[in-house]
Every structure is written in structure tokens, then in C-alpha cells.
Write a protein that holds these residues in place. Sequence first.
Motif, PDB file in Angstrom:
ATOM      1  N   GLY A 170       1.169  -0.903  22.229  1.00  0.00           N
ATOM      2  CA  GLY A 170      -0.054  -0.200  22.574  1.00  0.00           C
ATOM      3  C   GLY A 170       0.136   1.297  22.734  1.00  0.00           C
ATOM      4  N   GLN A 171       1.394   1.767  22.763  1.00  0.00           N
ATOM      5  CA  GLN A 171       1.669   3.197  22.931  1.00  0.00           C
ATOM      6  C   GLN A 171       2.113   3.877  21.636  1.00  0.00           C
ATOM      7  OE1 GLN A 171       4.334   4.017  26.248  1.00  0.00           O
ATOM      8  NE2 GLN A 171       2.589   4.003  27.639  1.00  0.00           N
ATOM      9  N   LEU A 172       1.922   3.209  20.513  1.00  0.00           N
ATOM     10  CA  LEU A 172       2.390   3.772  19.250  1.00  0.00           C
ATOM     11  C   LEU A 172       1.804   5.160  18.991  1.00  0.00           C
ATOM     12  CD1 LEU A 172       3.891   3.652  16.585  1.00  0.00           C
ATOM     13  CD2 LEU A 172       2.024   2.278  15.647  1.00  0.00           C
ATOM     14  N   GLU A 173       0.487   5.291  19.091  1.00  0.00           N
ATOM     15  CA  GLU A 173      -0.123   6.601  18.851  1.00  0.00           C
ATOM     16  C   GLU A 173       0.304   7.605  19.914  1.00  0.00           C
ATOM     17  OE1 GLU A 173      -4.439   8.744  17.946  1.00  0.00           O
ATOM     18  OE2 GLU A 173      -4.347   6.589  18.359  1.00  0.00           O
ATOM     19  N   ASP A 174       0.467   7.138  21.150  1.00  0.00           N
ATOM     20  CA  ASP A 174       0.917   8.039  22.219  1.00  0.00           C
ATOM     21  C   ASP A 174       2.320   8.566  21.933  1.00  0.00           C
ATOM     22  OD1 ASP A 174      -1.459   7.665  23.612  1.00  0.00           O
ATOM     23  OD2 ASP A 174      -0.665   5.976  24.766  1.00  0.00           O
ATOM     24  N   VAL A 175       3.201   7.711  21.401  1.00  0.00           N
ATOM     25  CA  VAL A 175       4.554   8.149  21.048  1.00  0.00           C
ATOM     26  C   VAL A 175       4.493   9.156  19.905  1.00  0.00           C
ATOM     27  CG1 VAL A 175       6.763   7.413  20.063  1.00  0.00           C
ATOM     28  CG2 VAL A 175       5.730   6.091  21.915  1.00  0.00           C
ATOM     29  N   TYR A 176       3.620   8.894  18.934  1.00  0.00           N
ATOM     30  CA  TYR A 176       3.427   9.830  17.825  1.00  0.00           C
ATOM     31  C   TYR A 176       3.008  11.205  18.359  1.00  0.00           C
ATOM     32  CZ  TYR A 176       1.404  11.752  13.491  1.00  0.00           C
ATOM     33  OH  TYR A 176       1.092  12.550  12.415  1.00  0.00           O
ATOM     34  N   GLU A 177       2.020  11.234  19.255  1.00  0.00           N
ATOM     35  CA  GLU A 177       1.537  12.503  19.809  1.00  0.00           C
ATOM     36  C   GLU A 177       2.606  13.168  20.663  1.00  0.00           C
ATOM     37  OE1 GLU A 177      -1.066  14.123  19.048  1.00  0.00           O
ATOM     38  OE2 GLU A 177      -2.072  12.605  17.832  1.00  0.00           O
ATOM     39  N   LEU A 178       3.366  12.360  21.414  1.00  0.00           N
ATOM     40  CA  LEU A 178       4.447  12.922  22.224  1.00  0.00           C
ATOM     41  C   LEU A 178       5.503  13.552  21.322  1.00  0.00           C
ATOM     42  CD1 LEU A 178       5.951  13.357  24.902  1.00  0.00           C
ATOM     43  CD2 LEU A 178       6.893  11.041  24.652  1.00  0.00           C
ATOM     44  N   ALA A 184       9.174  17.251  17.133  1.00  0.00           N
ATOM     45  CA  ALA A 184       9.900  16.391  16.199  1.00  0.00           C
ATOM     46  C   ALA A 184       9.444  16.651  14.765  1.00  0.00           C
ATOM     47  CB  ALA A 184       9.669  14.917  16.552  1.00  0.00           C
ATOM     48  N   VAL A 185      10.327  16.374  13.820  1.00  0.00           N
ATOM     49  CA  VAL A 185       9.966  16.504  12.412  1.00  0.00           C
ATOM     50  C   VAL A 185       9.560  15.162  11.821  1.00  0.00           C
ATOM     51  CG1 VAL A 185      11.453  18.503  12.037  1.00  0.00           C
ATOM     52  CG2 VAL A 185      12.375  16.208  11.634  1.00  0.00           C
ATOM     53  N   ALA A 186       9.864  14.068  12.527  1.00  0.00           N
ATOM     54  CA  ALA A 186       9.578  12.742  11.977  1.00  0.00           C
ATOM     55  C   ALA A 186       9.490  11.714  13.095  1.00  0.00           C
ATOM     56  CB  ALA A 186      10.661  12.327  10.973  1.00  0.00           C
ATOM     57  N   GLY A 226      -0.552  13.367   7.987  1.00  0.00           N
ATOM     58  CA  GLY A 226       0.347  14.314   7.331  1.00  0.00           C
ATOM     59  C   GLY A 226       0.979  15.321   8.257  1.00  0.00           C
ATOM     60  N   GLN A 227       1.004  15.025   9.554  1.00  0.00           N
ATOM     61  CA  GLN A 227       1.540  15.979  10.526  1.00  0.00           C
ATOM     62  C   GLN A 227       3.032  15.792  10.777  1.00  0.00           C
ATOM     63  OE1 GLN A 227      -1.159  14.789  13.628  1.00  0.00           O
ATOM     64  NE2 GLN A 227      -2.605  16.425  13.176  1.00  0.00           N
ATOM     65  N   LEU A 228       3.525  14.585  10.589  1.00  0.00           N
ATOM     66  CA  LEU A 228       4.933  14.267  10.777  1.00  0.00           C
ATOM     67  C   LEU A 228       5.386  13.352   9.643  1.00  0.00           C
ATOM     68  CD1 LEU A 228       5.049  13.355  14.599  1.00  0.00           C
ATOM     69  CD2 LEU A 228       5.926  15.442  13.557  1.00  0.00           C
ATOM     70  N   GLN A 229       6.646  13.456   9.246  1.00  0.00           N
ATOM     71  CA  GLN A 229       7.211  12.464   8.347  1.00  0.00           C
ATOM     72  C   GLN A 229       7.234  11.122   9.080  1.00  0.00           C
ATOM     73  OE1 GLN A 229      11.146  13.843   7.389  1.00  0.00           O
ATOM     74  NE2 GLN A 229      10.436  15.851   6.726  1.00  0.00           N
ATOM     75  N   MET A 230       6.939  10.050   8.357  1.00  0.00           N
ATOM     76  CA  MET A 230       6.959   8.730   8.980  1.00  0.00           C
ATOM     77  C   MET A 230       7.735   7.759   8.108  1.00  0.00           C
ATOM     78  SD  MET A 230       3.296   8.190  10.842  1.00  0.00           S
ATOM     79  CE  MET A 230       4.023   6.998  11.962  1.00  0.00           C
ATOM     80  N   LYS A 231       8.465   6.877   8.748  1.00  0.00           N
ATOM     81  CA  LYS A 231       9.252   5.865   8.041  1.00  0.00           C
ATOM     82  C   LYS A 231       9.208   4.589   8.862  1.00  0.00           C
ATOM     83  CE  LYS A 231      12.742   4.418   5.251  1.00  0.00           C
ATOM     84  NZ  LYS A 231      12.969   3.066   5.779  1.00  0.00           N
ATOM     85  N   VAL A 232       8.958   3.458   8.194  1.00  0.00           N
ATOM     86  CA  VAL A 232       8.987   2.158   8.851  1.00  0.00           C
ATOM     87  C   VAL A 232      10.277   1.462   8.450  1.00  0.00           C
ATOM     88  CG1 VAL A 232       7.831  -0.052   9.175  1.00  0.00           C
ATOM     89  CG2 VAL A 232       6.477   2.023   8.799  1.00  0.00           C
TER      90      VAL A 232
END
Length: 373
Positions: A170-178, A184-186, A226-232
Amino acid sequence: MKEALGPNKVLRLLFWETTIKCNLTCAHCRRLESDEAAFKDLSTVHARSLIEQLADLGRAQAMMPVLVFSGGEPLCREDLFELVGHAKSLGIVPALATNGTLIDASVAKTIKDNGIVRVSVSLDGATAEVHDKMRQLEGSFERAVEGIGHLHDIKMPFQVNITLTRHNAGQLEDVYELAKSLGAVAVHIFMLVPIGCGQALAETDMLSPEQYEQKMLEICRLDGRGQLQMKVTCGPHYERVIRQQGLHQSRMGTDPSGGALPGRSGERRVSRGCLAGLGVLFVGHQGDVFPCGYLPVKCGNVLDDKLSDIWYNNQDLAQMRKSSGLEGKCGVCGYRQVCGGCRGRAYAATGNYMAEEPFCAYIPPEAVHSDKR
């Protein structure tokens, strides 16, 4: 005549468990041994040999691999920066995976001065309450954020890693914003694989296939900013989801290392979801070689076999490179060449690394048609 190197025989990333030592006891960790087993870590001499073997392999292909100094906690290894320097001198691209709690201003400077191109720091929640529960140490969130701050102060590129479970999904978007606010670059998102200590979480904290699917869609939305590089990582069905959502063209050929690492060519290339044995290898702290850190199928040991011999000649690795050998619904899925399913989860569930991905909700039309025959 030497066989021409195909795209599935280019080693792009080698993760090395530099030491079994760690100052944390995370609930989802892949390690099973305790700090007392650290005497089995590769010696400095043997570690230098591993690095030299990797350099030899890299010189024989079109690109030099990234060497990720991981653990355990790599900053617990006394000769770490000597070995980083050795890798750098041989043309290898060095990166560091850490929990961040041991990074102060001096350590951050040493990291940068020794040529590490990127640091990954694990944040398994956007709040101390969530992160500290996963890391099983009060204050670990605050210390990790402080460590990140020291990296940011000296303009050291870093990424944030998060392992998704029911506890923190439930905190995925919060971690992204943090991560964005910290500079962070990614953001790299790891889908839990039930191995090591993580086996205990399989019953209580593993996301269901349907929950995984919803999280993939959420990641798509975040990725689309498009604000951060993302990888799953360990979520290969993301490669299917982005195609279904029409995002494939905007991500065409994302480097399987998870974005343009400093020191890389910047070339963008098509990636298959599961890279175990394809573009990735994992070397354990005693020198054992595995397709990835979450698939306990031993392919050799660098103390007994050359790394290049393992990479090119091991039969388990050869089998994993064949999407035609996938079984169950993965074997008939139209996305099998870009996804491949998580071989680690397949192995954990069935003991067969070529079995179908057990945490994918997608039912390929081909499987439905096959059932009706």
C-alpha cells in the motif's frame, strides 16, 4: 571456431554476495546462514580471481558486465574497496547494493572516490513503522535515509530498492515519491520470491496473483510519469503488462540493468522479463554460481571452474535460455519470449525451474484453446 555470441549469452550483470555478514536480520532476506559463517567468505585472493575471471569473460563479449557488490551487507567486508578498485582497474563497471545504515559522510566519500557508479539502498516502506518491521531493527529507516542523504550530498547516483509484500504494498506510490524527494535516479521494485528467510513470509505476506497484477498496473502508472527510471525484478510479467497497456514503445529496449547506469554506453535494448541465466548470474559468498540470487540451482563454483566455462557450458543455464522449454501456461503464452515467468518462484513451488509461473494471473488464450481440444 568459437560460437558467435547470441543476445542470450551476453552477461550483463553479476551479483556477488561479498559476505554473509549483515548488521540486519531482514524478514525477507535470501540468506539462510548467520554471521558465524563469514569465515567461508571468499578470501581476498579468491575474490580477486573471481573479478579477473569476470573481466576475461567481459573482454570476450561486446560489453563489460556490471559487477554488483552485494551481501549480506557488503560494507561489513574489510577489503571491499580494494576489490572495487581492482574491478575498476580491469574495466568492470562496479555498483554497490547496501541497506544504507552504515553510510556516513566518510563512507559515502570512499564509495565515490573508488569509482562505484551507482548505489542501491533498500527502503521497504515510506515510514519507519513499515520499514523497521521488515528490517527487524528499530531505527533502521532513519539510518538508511541518513545514509542516502550523505550520498546525495556528494552527488553520488543512487537508486531505491523495495521488496513488495502485503505489509508494504500500500506504500508503493509513497516510496516512489520519497525516492524522488531524496534525489534518487531510479526505483527498483522486487517481487518477493519465497527463498531463504523469505520462505516464512510466503504464507502470510506473499501477494496473490491478482494482487501482483494490480501492483503491475500501478507500477505502469508510476513508470508513465517518466520522473524516475523504474525496473521490476522477479516480476517478469511486467513485460507483458506494459505491452498490454501500450507502454512498450515508450520503453523500447530498456537496458536490463534497469536504466542507463553512469559509465554505460546508454544503449537501450529489449529485455526479457526473467533474466536468470540469460543476462544475469549470482555468485554466493563461498563462490557457488547460481542463475540468480533467488534460484538455488548450483551451476558450479568459481574455485573449481572458470566463470566463462560455467556461463557458456552449464546445462541448466542452457535450458533456461530456451523459452521453447517452458511448461504449463508459460509454454504456450504469446508473451513467453519477453516474460518467461519467474524461474525462482516456479522452482520454489514445484522443484522444476521450467514450470509455469505460479503467481501470474494471466490466462493466455493459447492455454484456453489447448484445454478445449
